[in-house]
Design a protein around this motif. Sequence first.
Motif, PDB file in Angstrom:
ATOM      1  N   GLY A  54      13.512  96.027 -11.753  1.00 20.71           N
ATOM      2  CA  GLY A  54      12.828  94.584 -11.123  1.00 20.71           C
ATOM      3  C   GLY A  54      14.161  94.040 -10.546  1.00 20.71           C
ATOM      4  O   GLY A  54      15.323  94.121 -11.102  1.00 20.71           O
ATOM      5  N   LEU A  55      13.891  93.343  -9.525  1.00 24.82           N
ATOM      6  CA  LEU A  55      14.979  92.529  -8.835  1.00 24.82           C
ATOM      7  C   LEU A  55      15.732  91.699  -9.536  1.00 24.82           C
ATOM      8  O   LEU A  55      16.964  91.588  -9.361  1.00 24.82           O
ATOM      9  N   GLY A  56      14.909  90.854 -10.562  1.00 24.79           N
ATOM     10  CA  GLY A  56      15.929  89.857 -11.314  1.00 24.79           C
ATOM     11  C   GLY A  56      16.742  90.436 -12.275  1.00 24.79           C
ATOM     12  O   GLY A  56      18.036  90.299 -12.545  1.00 24.79           O
ATOM     13  N   VAL A  57      16.306  91.724 -12.951  1.00 24.41           N
ATOM     14  CA  VAL A  57      17.114  92.436 -13.733  1.00 24.41           C
ATOM     15  C   VAL A  57      18.200  93.121 -12.916  1.00 24.41           C
ATOM     16  O   VAL A  57      19.261  93.020 -13.456  1.00 24.41           O
ATOM     17  N   ALA A  58      18.071  93.773 -11.906  1.00 21.35           N
ATOM     18  CA  ALA A  58      19.165  94.435 -11.129  1.00 21.35           C
ATOM     19  C   ALA A  58      19.957  93.506 -10.626  1.00 21.35           C
ATOM     20  O   ALA A  58      21.252  93.953 -10.795  1.00 21.35           O
ATOM     21  N   TYR A  59      19.512  92.341 -10.155  1.00 20.64           N
ATOM     22  CA  TYR A  59      20.287  91.480  -9.550  1.00 20.64           C
ATOM     23  C   TYR A  59      21.343  90.969 -10.521  1.00 20.64           C
ATOM     24  O   TYR A  59      22.539  90.499 -10.391  1.00 20.64           O
ATOM     25  N   GLY A  60      20.911  90.554 -11.645  1.00 19.15           N
ATOM     26  CA  GLY A  60      21.473  89.773 -12.899  1.00 19.15           C
ATOM     27  C   GLY A  60      22.584  90.990 -13.396  1.00 19.15           C
ATOM     28  O   GLY A  60      23.789  90.357 -13.545  1.00 19.15           O
ATOM     29  N   ILE A  61      22.354  91.940 -13.522  1.00 21.01           N
ATOM     30  CA  ILE A  61      23.230  93.163 -14.082  1.00 21.01           C
ATOM     31  C   ILE A  61      24.333  93.268 -12.953  1.00 21.01           C
ATOM     32  O   ILE A  61      25.560  93.402 -13.348  1.00 21.01           O
ATOM     33  N   TRP A  62      23.882  93.368 -11.583  1.00 22.25           N
ATOM     34  CA  TRP A  62      24.747  93.575 -10.570  1.00 22.25           C
ATOM     35  C   TRP A  62      25.861  92.621 -10.489  1.00 22.25           C
ATOM     36  O   TRP A  62      26.960  92.865 -10.461  1.00 22.25           O
ATOM     37  N   ALA A  63      25.540  91.482 -10.403  1.00 22.44           N
ATOM     38  CA  ALA A  63      26.150  90.122 -10.442  1.00 22.44           C
ATOM     39  C   ALA A  63      27.196  90.039 -11.426  1.00 22.44           C
ATOM     40  O   ALA A  63      28.426  89.715 -11.456  1.00 22.44           O
ATOM     41  N   ALA A  64      26.529  90.230 -12.736  1.00 20.21           N
ATOM     42  CA  ALA A  64      27.520  89.924 -14.078  1.00 20.21           C
ATOM     43  C   ALA A  64      28.409  91.034 -14.232  1.00 20.21           C
ATOM     44  O   ALA A  64      29.675  90.656 -14.761  1.00 20.21           O
ATOM     45  N   ALA A  65      27.900  92.435 -14.294  1.00 18.43           N
ATOM     46  CA  ALA A  65      28.973  93.597 -14.099  1.00 18.43           C
ATOM     47  C   ALA A  65      29.992  93.438 -13.243  1.00 18.43           C
ATOM     48  O   ALA A  65      31.224  93.586 -13.311  1.00 18.43           O
ATOM     49  N   VAL A  67      31.222  90.526 -11.702  1.00 14.39           N
ATOM     50  CA  VAL A  67      31.910  89.521 -12.119  1.00 14.39           C
ATOM     51  C   VAL A  67      33.078  90.167 -13.155  1.00 14.39           C
ATOM     52  O   VAL A  67      34.297  89.838 -13.069  1.00 14.39           O
ATOM     53  N   ALA A  68      32.543  90.587 -14.089  1.00 14.72           N
ATOM     54  CA  ALA A  68      33.303  90.985 -15.189  1.00 14.72           C
ATOM     55  C   ALA A  68      34.294  92.104 -14.873  1.00 14.72           C
ATOM     56  O   ALA A  68      35.436  92.034 -15.164  1.00 14.72           O
ATOM     57  N   LEU A  69      33.875  93.049 -14.151  1.00 13.07           N
ATOM     58  CA  LEU A  69      34.934  94.327 -13.738  1.00 13.07           C
ATOM     59  C   LEU A  69      35.802  93.976 -12.851  1.00 13.07           C
ATOM     60  O   LEU A  69      37.004  94.336 -12.740  1.00 13.07           O
ATOM     61  N   THR A  70      35.378  92.820 -11.828  1.00 11.06           N
ATOM     62  CA  THR A  70      36.330  92.347 -10.838  1.00 11.06           C
ATOM     63  C   THR A  70      37.409  91.493 -11.482  1.00 11.06           C
ATOM     64  O   THR A  70      38.698  91.696 -11.226  1.00 11.06           O
ATOM     65  N   SER A  71      37.057  90.756 -12.426  1.00  8.88           N
ATOM     66  CA  SER A  71      37.930  90.008 -13.155  1.00  8.88           C
ATOM     67  C   SER A  71      38.964  90.882 -14.089  1.00  8.88           C
ATOM     68  O   SER A  71      40.249  90.610 -14.139  1.00  8.88           O
TER      69      SER A  71
END
Length: 106
Positions: A54-65, A67-71
Motif C-alpha cells: 500500500g502507498l501509505g505503508v510503502a511511503y512511510g517505511i521509505w521515508a522513515a528508513a 531518514v534513519a539510515l541517512t542520519s
Amino acid sequence: MGWIFLAVAVLSEVCGTLSLRVAASGRKAWYAWVAVGYVLAFVFLSLTLENGVGLGVAYGIWAAAGVALTSLASKFLFKESLTPVMMFGIVLVMAGVLLIETGSTH
C-alpha cells in the motif's frame, strides 16, 4: 517481491542523498550519482506499489528508513552530529511507521 523492491528503493534514496552531500561540498561530478540514486529510488518505489504494498505503508517505511539510515551514515561518513534527542526523534518516526503498518493489516 514488493518488500525487496522497497528495500532497494530505500537504499537507492539513501545513496542519492549521501551523494548530494558530497556534491554540495564542491565535487560537482557527484550530482550524476544523485540523479541516478533518486531515479532508481522512484522506479523501485513504483515497483513496490505495483507488487501490492500500500502507498501509505510503502511511503512511510521509505521515508522513515531513509531518514534513519541517512542520519546514521552521515554521522560516520561526514562526522555530522546525531544527538540523543535526534535519535529519539528517529525512534518516534519509526514507531509511527510501525503503527501505520500494523494498523493497515485488519
